[in-house]
Design an enzyme around this catalytic site. Structure first.
Site, PDB file in Angstrom:
ATOM      1  N   PHE A  61      18.802 -19.185-106.421  1.00  0.00           N
ATOM      2  CA  PHE A  61      18.396 -17.779-106.314  1.00  0.00           C
ATOM      3  C   PHE A  61      19.532 -16.856-105.880  1.00  0.00           C
ATOM      4  O   PHE A  61      19.385 -15.644-105.925  1.00  0.00           O
ATOM      5  CB  PHE A  61      17.163 -17.618-105.413  1.00  0.00           C
ATOM      6  CG  PHE A  61      17.317 -18.077-103.998  1.00  0.00           C
ATOM      7  CD1 PHE A  61      17.777 -17.211-103.013  1.00  0.00           C
ATOM      8  CD2 PHE A  61      16.969 -19.363-103.645  1.00  0.00           C
ATOM      9  CE1 PHE A  61      17.895 -17.630-101.700  1.00  0.00           C
ATOM     10  CE2 PHE A  61      17.074 -19.786-102.323  1.00  0.00           C
ATOM     11  CZ  PHE A  61      17.541 -18.920-101.353  1.00  0.00           C
ATOM     12  N   TYR A  62      20.685 -17.389-105.465  1.00  0.00           N
ATOM     13  CA  TYR A  62      21.812 -16.521-105.134  1.00  0.00           C
ATOM     14  C   TYR A  62      22.297 -15.832-106.410  1.00  0.00           C
ATOM     15  O   TYR A  62      22.646 -16.496-107.386  1.00  0.00           O
ATOM     16  CB  TYR A  62      22.981 -17.298-104.550  1.00  0.00           C
ATOM     17  CG  TYR A  62      22.774 -17.893-103.185  1.00  0.00           C
ATOM     18  CD1 TYR A  62      21.694 -17.557-102.380  1.00  0.00           C
ATOM     19  CD2 TYR A  62      23.694 -18.796-102.691  1.00  0.00           C
ATOM     20  CE1 TYR A  62      21.540 -18.116-101.125  1.00  0.00           C
ATOM     21  CE2 TYR A  62      23.542 -19.355-101.429  1.00  0.00           C
ATOM     22  CZ  TYR A  62      22.462 -19.013-100.656  1.00  0.00           C
ATOM     23  OH  TYR A  62      22.322 -19.576 -99.413  1.00  0.00           O
ATOM     24  N   GLY A  63      22.301 -14.533-106.370  1.00  0.00           N
ATOM     25  CA  GLY A  63      22.755 -13.779-107.538  1.00  0.00           C
ATOM     26  C   GLY A  63      21.862 -13.987-108.740  1.00  0.00           C
ATOM     27  O   GLY A  63      22.313 -13.861-109.875  1.00  0.00           O
TER      28      GLY A  63
END
Length: 155
Positions: A61-63
Site C-alpha cells: 500500500f505504500y505509494g
C-alpha cells in the site's frame, strides 16, 4: 564502515542488521502515489544496499503499489542476503484514505500482491499492520494470525 551498531538478529534463514531501510519514505505525499523523483528513489535504494543495508521494510500500500515497483526496478534480481519484509492489512482508497484490509482473505491477497510487485516467490517476513492498536486482541486477531500462519505454511 566497519561498525555494527545495534548488532544483528535472525530473520528466518537470514541474519540481518538491526537497521534496515524503511521504504515508506519513497512514496509520494501522505504515503500515497509515486515518489516525487523516481530516479532519486532508485539511486537511494541502490546506495542503501551498496552501503550494507541487508533488509528492506515495505508494503504494497505504500505509494499505492508504486514503492514496491521502484524497489523491484532498482534491485531486481535481488542480491544474495537481501531480506524483504512487508506488511499487510491496509489499503488506500482512491482519494488516499488508509483503510483496513485485514480479513483473512484480504491478508492473503495482500501477501500475493506484494510477491507479484516485488517479483519474489517468498518474503522474509510479513507484518500485520494493526489499524486500531488500542483494540484488545481477540477473535479477530486470532483469525488474522491463523491466516498468516496458513499463508506461511502454504509456501
Amino acid at each position: 564502515m566497519g561498525y555494527d551498531l545495534g548488532g544483528s538478529f535472525a530473520l528466518g534463514p537470514w541474519r540481518v542488521r538491526r537497521a534496515g531501510y524503511g521504504a515508506m519514505q519513497l512514496a509520494g505525499d501522505g504515503i500515497f502515489g509515486p515518489p516525487r523523483d523516481r530516479d532519486e528513489a532508485l539511486r537511494v535504494l541502490r546506495a542503501a544496499v551498496e552501503a550494507g543495508v541487508d533488509h528492506i521494510d515495505t508494503a504494497q500500500f505504500y505509494g499505492a503499489g508504486t514503492v514496491n515497483e521502484v524497489i523491484r526496478e532498482a534491485l531486481h534480481p535481488y542480491p544474495d542476503g537481501l531480506a524483504i519484509v512487508s506488511k499487510v492489512a491496509a489499503r488506500f482508497d482512491s482519494t488516499g484514505v488508509l483503510l483496513r484490509y485485514d480479513d483473512p482473505d484480504q491478508l492473503r491477497q495482500g501477501i500475493e500482491e506484494n510477491l507479484v510487485t516485488l517479483g519474489v516467490s517468498r518474503l522474509a517476513a510479513v507484518n500485520l499492520r494493526m489499524m486500531e492498536p488500542a483494540e484488545a486482541p481477540g477473535r479477530r486477531f486470532d483469525t488474522q494470525l491463523a491466516a498468516l500462519i496458513k499463508a506461511r505454511e502454504k509456501d
